[in-house]
Motif scaffolding. Sequence first.
Motif, PDB file in Angstrom:
ATOM      1  N   TRP A   5       1.002  -1.126   0.008  1.00  0.00           N
ATOM      2  CA  TRP A   5      -0.126   0.020   0.125  1.00  0.00           C
ATOM      3  C   TRP A   5       0.912   1.288   0.131  1.00  0.00           C
ATOM      4  N   ILE A   6       1.938   1.239   0.859  1.00  0.00           N
ATOM      5  CA  ILE A   6       2.758   2.445   0.752  1.00  0.00           C
ATOM      6  C   ILE A   6       3.408   2.556  -0.729  1.00  0.00           C
ATOM      7  N   VAL A   7       3.850   1.514  -1.232  1.00  0.00           N
ATOM      8  CA  VAL A   7       4.302   1.623  -2.630  1.00  0.00           C
ATOM      9  C   VAL A   7       3.625   2.072  -3.613  1.00  0.00           C
ATOM     10  N   GLY A  12       1.337   6.549  -6.983  1.00  0.00           N
ATOM     11  CA  GLY A  12       0.268   7.351  -7.431  1.00  0.00           C
ATOM     12  C   GLY A  12       0.817   8.797  -7.357  1.00  0.00           C
ATOM     13  N   ALA A  13       0.890   9.150  -6.060  1.00  0.00           N
ATOM     14  CA  ALA A  13       1.333  10.617  -5.839  1.00  0.00           C
ATOM     15  C   ALA A  13       2.698  10.860  -6.736  1.00  0.00           C
ATOM     16  N   ALA A  17       2.182  14.021  -9.748  1.00  0.00           N
ATOM     17  CA  ALA A  17       3.010  15.022 -10.009  1.00  0.00           C
ATOM     18  C   ALA A  17       3.685  15.290 -10.907  1.00  0.00           C
ATOM     19  N   PHE A  18       4.115  14.132 -11.818  1.00  0.00           N
ATOM     20  CA  PHE A  18       4.424  14.028 -13.257  1.00  0.00           C
ATOM     21  C   PHE A  18       3.603  14.703 -14.237  1.00  0.00           C
ATOM     22  N   ARG A  19       2.358  14.403 -14.078  1.00  0.00           N
ATOM     23  CA  ARG A  19       1.106  14.779 -14.864  1.00  0.00           C
ATOM     24  C   ARG A  19       0.768  16.284 -14.519  1.00  0.00           C
ATOM     25  N   LEU A  20       1.043  16.629 -13.394  1.00  0.00           N
ATOM     26  CA  LEU A  20       0.438  18.045 -12.932  1.00  0.00           C
ATOM     27  C   LEU A  20       1.422  19.034 -13.174  1.00  0.00           C
TER      28      LEU A  20
END
Length: 105
Positions: A5-7, A12-13, A17-20
Amino acid sequence: MSAVWIVMLVVGAASLAFRLLPIVAVERIGLSPRTANGLRHAGSGAVAALAALAILGPGSLRPNPAVLVAVAVGGFLAWRGWSMTRVVLAGGAAYALVAVATALL
């Protein structure tokens, strides 16, 4: 919380960030007219490259007739303003007809 879940949350974050990041950076910095004009045509260039690769196929310089006809039919109908659903269905039908015709010959 397990490591999986941490991974997943970290990936996901990072993906968000890469898209935003480019969107936020363009709003703050701005684009030159030349860059904006180039980006305006980038989508058409990408679609043209994908169509050319689909027509030629892997490792061949001789186009597949069924793919060639399907791309031509789909491109013409898209140019005429048909909906994407109709374009895909007509291109698929053209591909199937030509593929069956060439298999029978």
